[in-house]
Design an enzyme around this catalytic site. Structure first.
Site, mmCIF file in Angstrom:
data_model
loop_
_atom_site.group_PDB
_atom_site.id
_atom_site.type_symbol
_atom_site.label_atom_id
_atom_site.label_comp_id
_atom_site.label_asym_id
_atom_site.label_seq_id
_atom_site.Cartn_x
_atom_site.Cartn_y
_atom_site.Cartn_z
ATOM 1 N N THR A 81 0.876 -1.163 0.000
ATOM 2 C CA THR A 81 0.000 0.000 0.000
ATOM 3 C C THR A 81 0.920 1.221 0.000
ATOM 4 O OG1 THR A 81 -1.584 -1.339 1.224
ATOM 5 C CG2 THR A 81 -1.922 1.017 1.336
ATOM 6 N N SER B 177 -10.415 -3.468 5.685
ATOM 7 C CA SER B 177 -9.040 -3.039 5.466
ATOM 8 C C SER B 177 -8.343 -2.795 6.799
ATOM 9 C CB SER B 177 -9.011 -1.745 4.653
ATOM 10 O OG SER B 177 -7.704 -1.215 4.582
#
Length: 565
Positions: A376, A447
């Site tokens: 990420t 998430s």
């Protein structure tokens, strides 16, 4: 090409932690008086600072950085993925933007299972079937509409120029692109910018992305419609048809990002402002900080046995709750108030023994009253007025699904793996999920992304976040404690070697240099299994010092850079 990355094959990977060993702070080069921007790539940081200097605010800079990262950091920066953004205005107001991807209308609970009900892991990792409906562009449009100061076109123009003119790739990027060449060729029928037609990439080569520049111009000129309708949307749908994906034109047109109320909590005299579900980060972070708040961590010492043991035990319990109680609040009634109830938080630490480890088999999700690839990227911004943005954005795996939209020039995410492909079955990070995170059309996947802002006595104190899949929450947790408890400056705090526990598997993962040998022996004697693995996360953060100076922390695990003026 690698097929699946799991925690097991991350262990003992070649380490690039040379810069971490010294813990040294950067000198005055990371101290700024007016504004600061920290991102995963120097070019993106330059863009953010330039936008603020032109009169933009933190949201303008965030938009410019987001699109710039889509060009210069294609392994995680994106317009084909999604993310979360936490905003704090100069007056103390806060907001949370959820531009997380959604499951397509044709998605189904068992879409990644074989006839015997077993998970087919690669189907949720590679190719267009692994792709959720992208949310980044809609999110940036909504952020600009609500808080932007400069024109939309001015915010996006720097990214267009980077895509058209090209930028010099780093040695790390050259290695990544060369390693993924086979995958790009496998999942794309036509040539893509990320494959060097003349051979292998090397550091300093110029990467130009004319198709991406064309897409960015359509977004610049047409806003949301430039991506979710028209030629770009048609190109996405065509990519689906060519690679067995299921996203439709209707899915794209119907997608909407959502403003949500930030989740907040106290840690001593600090206020923690973070992301609510479908992020599990905010609730988990606040829970862990509150559970350690009454213990003398500073007296015990940084990464000493009692300190590590307590932190591991609260991490273990937070991840057990995550697996059962957290999911998309639009589809699942998340018991947020109950999880953050002080009585519940305190009850979760009652079984902790400093004499021995608590086996994860003995830690179940708590009884409540009427529950990720690591690549990420995160950016932290404070503008000259005192507005702040903490944003974490992702494609999920490095370079997502490896599907590059033909004619669009951008990579599609593989976020569908963040659902519980089969409740009770670990995802690519070893995280176990339950019914709360099962696949449902239109649902957002859970998430670990934890963009966070801290206040001290009502004043802005810190902006922090990181990539790192399942290690995100624990990395943010440790970085905050490194500053507030152990007295490290911002650069030391992000550079410090980290450790991680996520309930299952029942192991303490450590970076090289984390937890000295003497402490490891003590912990292993108490029953902790300690396993060394590759670096965790890339924390990018900004600390507001008592005199108002902005001190950046750019993680040396990558090419991250803090800039300002």
């Amino acid at each position: 090409m690698k097929t699946k990355t799991s925690l097991s094959n991350l262990l003992l990977a070649p380490l690039c932690l040379g810069l971490l060993v010294s813990f040294t702070a950067k000198g005055q080069e990371n101290q700024f008086k007016h504004a600061a921007v920290v991102t995963a790539h120097p070019e993106a940081s330059k863009v953010g600072v330039a936008v603020i200097k032109r009169g933009g605010n933190a949201i303008d800079a965030a938009i410019a950085v987001q699109f710039a990262l889509a060009v210069v950091y294609p392994d995680a920066g994106n317009i084909g993925g999604g993310g979360f953004l936490v905003y704090r205005g100069k007056g103390g107001d806060s907001d949370a933007l959820d531009y997380r991807e959604k499951a397509p209308e044709k998605a189904s609970r068992d879409m990644y299972l074989d006839a015997q009900g077993n998970a087919i892991t690669d189907k949720s990792l590679y190719g267009a079937l692994a792709t959720g409906i992208p949310g980044t562009v809609d999110g940036m449009v909504k952020a600009h509409n609500k808080y932007g100061k400069l024109s939309w076109k001015k915010d996006i123009q720097p990214a267009i120029e980077l895509a058209e003119n090209g930028f010099q790739i780093t040695a790390q990027q050259a290695s990544e692109l060369n390693g993924l060449k086979e995958g790009f060729l496998k999942y794309n029928q036509k040539p893509v910018a990320f494959v060097n037609k003349d051979g292998l990439w090397k550091a300093g080569d110029l990467l130009r992305q004319p198709q991406l520049a064309k897409t960015l111009k359509l977004i610049r000129d047409n806003g949301r419609k430039g991506f979710y309708e028209g030629p770009v949307a048609a190109a996405i749908v065509a990519s689906m048809q060519n690679t067995k994906g299921v996203i439709t034109a209707k899915d794209l047109k119907d997608y909407q990002s959502v403003w949500r109320k930030t989740v907040t909590g106290k840690y001593k005299n600090y206020t923690v402002i973070s992301m609510p579900p479908p992020s599990s980060g905010g609730i988990s972070l606040i829970t862990m900080l509150q559970q350690v708040s009454d213990y003398p961590l500073n007296k015990w010492g940084f990464q000493r046995d009692s300190t590590v043991q307590l932190m591991v035990e609260v991490e273990r319990r937070a991840y057990a709750d995550r697996a059962t109680y957290l999911g998309d609040p639009d589809f699942f009634k998340v018991p947020q108030a109950a999880l953050l109830n002080p009585e519940y938080i305190n009850s979760r630490t009652k079984g902790i023994s400093f004499d021995k480890a608590t086996p994860s088999s003995g830690v179940k999700p708590g009884i409540l009253a009427p529950i990720e690839r690591e690549e990420t990227t995160h950016y932290s911004i404070i503008d000259s007025e005192g507005n702040a943005v903490s944003a974490t954005t992702t494609l999920n795996g490095a370079y997502g699904s490896l599907v590059v939209v033909d004619g669009g020039g951008f990579i599609l995410n593989n976020e569908m793996d963040d659902f519980s492909v089969k409740p009770g079955t670990p995802n690519m990070y070893g995280l176990v999920g339950g019914e709360a995170n099962s696949i449902v059309p239109g649902k957002r996947m859970l998430s670990s992304m934890t963009p966070t802002i801290l206040e001290e006595n009502g004043k802005l104190k810190m902006v922090v976040g990181t990539p790192g899949g399942s290690t995100i929450i624990t990395s943010v947790f440790q970085t905050i404690l490194n500053v507030l408890v152990f007295g490290q400056n911002m650069q030391q705090a992000v550079a410090a070697p980290r450790f991680h526990h996520q309930w299952l598997p029942d192991e303490v993962y450590v970076e090289k240099g984390a937890i000295d040998n003497a402490t490891r022996v003590k912990l292993e004697y108490k029953g902790y299994k300690i396993t060394e693995r590759k670096p965790m996360g890339r924390v990018d953060a900004i600390l507001v010092k008592p005199d108002g100076t902005l001190e950046t922390g750019a993680d040396p695990r990558g090419t991250d850079k803090g800039l300002g003026y």
